[in-house]
Design a protein around this motif. Structure first.
Motif, mmCIF file in Angstrom:
data_model
loop_
_atom_site.group_PDB
_atom_site.id
_atom_site.type_symbol
_atom_site.label_atom_id
_atom_site.label_comp_id
_atom_site.label_asym_id
_atom_site.label_seq_id
_atom_site.Cartn_x
_atom_site.Cartn_y
_atom_site.Cartn_z
ATOM 1 N N THR A 101 0.574 -1.272 0.428
ATOM 2 C CA THR A 101 0.258 -0.260 0.021
ATOM 3 C C THR A 101 0.523 0.822 0.254
ATOM 4 O O THR A 101 2.538 1.056 0.476
ATOM 5 N N ALA A 150 1.347 3.573 2.032
ATOM 6 C CA ALA A 150 1.122 3.681 3.924
ATOM 7 C C ALA A 150 2.238 2.887 3.749
ATOM 8 O O ALA A 150 3.980 2.916 4.027
ATOM 9 N N GLU A 151 2.572 1.728 3.585
ATOM 10 C CA GLU A 151 3.395 0.392 3.785
ATOM 11 C C GLU A 151 4.558 1.100 2.913
ATOM 12 O O GLU A 151 6.045 1.037 3.410
ATOM 13 N N GLN A 152 5.003 1.793 2.095
ATOM 14 C CA GLN A 152 5.881 2.239 1.055
ATOM 15 C C GLN A 152 6.762 3.152 1.549
ATOM 16 O O GLN A 152 7.521 3.599 1.928
ATOM 17 N N ILE A 153 5.589 3.841 1.902
ATOM 18 C CA ILE A 153 6.107 5.859 2.657
ATOM 19 C C ILE A 153 6.984 4.770 3.715
ATOM 20 O O ILE A 153 7.697 5.657 4.427
ATOM 21 N N ARG A 154 5.943 3.741 4.606
ATOM 22 C CA ARG A 154 7.100 4.135 6.261
ATOM 23 C C ARG A 154 8.201 2.784 5.660
ATOM 24 O O ARG A 154 9.077 3.553 6.306
ATOM 25 N N SER A 155 8.176 2.358 5.290
ATOM 26 C CA SER A 155 9.541 1.246 4.231
ATOM 27 C C SER A 155 10.184 2.809 3.646
ATOM 28 O O SER A 155 12.019 2.546 4.891
ATOM 29 N N ARG A 156 10.413 3.652 3.450
ATOM 30 C CA ARG A 156 11.592 4.649 2.684
ATOM 31 C C ARG A 156 11.425 5.375 3.626
ATOM 32 O O ARG A 156 13.108 6.269 3.653
ATOM 33 N N LEU A 157 10.413 5.873 4.668
ATOM 34 C CA LEU A 157 11.067 6.440 5.945
ATOM 35 C C LEU A 157 11.853 5.944 7.155
ATOM 36 O O LEU A 157 12.587 6.269 7.048
ATOM 37 N N ARG A 158 11.648 4.492 7.125
ATOM 38 C CA ARG A 158 12.752 3.435 7.960
ATOM 39 C C ARG A 158 14.048 3.789 7.576
ATOM 40 O O ARG A 158 14.990 3.349 8.243
#
Length: 79
Positions: free
Chosen positions: A4, A6-14
């Motif tokens: 999703t 949201a998952e892509q954004i969370r992943s990139r931020l981490r």
């Protein structure tokens, strides 16, 4: 199944948070005895790109970012 937004954004931020400052990146690579070309070959980038990432002139993006972060994590483990 595609990730999703949201998952892509969370992943990139981490991933970005996990990327150390440029001088530390260079130090980890050198401590492991790898040349910029060797690391570039491992992550699928050019030697020039790795050089830019180590000086802070540029930051890796997309799939290269994920591979570079994985390489840096591995270099930290062996340091």
């Amino acid at each position: 199944m595609a990730a999703t937004v949201a998952e892509q954004i969370r992943s990139r931020l981490r991933i970005r948070v996990d990327l150390p400052p440029p001088d530390e990146r260079r130090g980890l690579r050198e401590e492991a005895g790898l040349s910029q070309q060797e690391l570039a070959d491992i992550v699928g980038a050019t030697r020039q790109a790795v050089g830019h990432w180590e000086t802070g002139a540029r930051e890796p993006r997309g799939e290269l970012l994920a591979r570079y972060v994985e390489a840096i994590r591995t270099l930290r483990e062996v340091a």
